[in-house]
Design an enzyme around this catalytic site. Sequence first.
Site: not given
Ligand code: NAD
Length: 296
Positions: A94, A65-66, A244, A169
């Site tokens: 994260t 999740l975000p 973030k 992390k």
């Molecule tokens: P994203 O915004 O693409 O995905 C998050 C998903 O969570 C979305 O599809 C959203 O609809 C869903 N969501 C939100 N609230 C929800 C709920 N209550 N129930 C069900 N679904 C829900 O973000 P991301 O890039 O996939 O990142 C996710 C996590 O991974 C973050 O914490 C980010 O910091 C971490 N991260 C991202 C990367 C990257 O390169 N993008 C790398 C390492 C870590």
Amino acid sequence: MTRIAFIGLGNMGGGMAANQAKDGRAVSAFDLSAAALEKAAAAGCTPAGSVAEAVRDAEVVITMLPAGPHVRSVYAEQVFPNARPGALLIDCSTIDVESARAVAAQAREHGFRFADAPVSGGTAAAVAGTLAFMVGCDEADFAEIEQAIGPMARVVFRAGDHGAGQAAKICNNMVLGISMIGVCEALALAEKLGLDPVKFHEISSQSSGQCWSLTSYCPWPGPVPAAPSNRGYEGGFATAMMLKDLKLAQEAAARSGAATPLGATAEGLYALFDRLGGGGKDFSAILEMLRGRSVA
Ligand code: NAD
């Protein structure tokens, strides 16, 4: 067959859930986004109508999740009341260390085992199943967590007890944010001095300036073909996400009394780049700001 519930199918979670299904596991998936849910279904997951429905029969619940508030509310309001007794709960988002520890304590009160297991590697590694996982958990649970994470991972570390995965992390990403700015400043200076930045890359890659930001993710187009610098800084790891993580590091530093002046400077520079319109670009695009070029 292991029954997995996967909640959060965005840029990262989509690929990760697909790799669980590819490994032959039964994946019950949920996201608020209908488009993300459709993609997961095409990748072999079974779409669920709610978090409650997704977790009901799962032996392992994985969330991606975000940020902290999403994780706290999804677990408190939907996972704890509906998951099978004894289910293993793994949060890969994260988030801040305090939220991870608070959710772990609540999980224990409800009779669940919990791990914070954030990842490094980005969207390409999420799709390829080659993420690095940093896990905070009870030692007795680690072997089972490693097995659950397996299809998504290149390497899995137990960082320590609950919260230690998130600590690892945010410390790692603080290094990354600082080192990327250092590399960008050096490339911009090389250019001003009339030194070909590609030649500088070649020299520094074999000298003491060598680091991941330079040799695996070069912000100057050319030397590292897979780097986002070769695709107009699209895709990759968004500046908004780096910001973030740098904020999480600064909050953690303030709470713990650690001195992180370069982390604070990196946060300030990424905040400025974000305000200039770079939030959606890969974080290596901060090179453009440091060269005095327009970003958006
Ligand atoms: P994203 O915004 O693409 O995905 C998050 C998903 O969570 C979305 O599809 C959203 O609809 C869903 N969501 C939100 N609230 C929800 C709920 N209550 N129930 C069900 N679904 C829900 O973000 P991301 O890039 O996939 O990142 C996710 C996590 O991974 C973050 O914490 C980010 O910091 C971490 N991260 C991202 C990367 C990257 O390169 N993008 C790398 C390492 C870590």
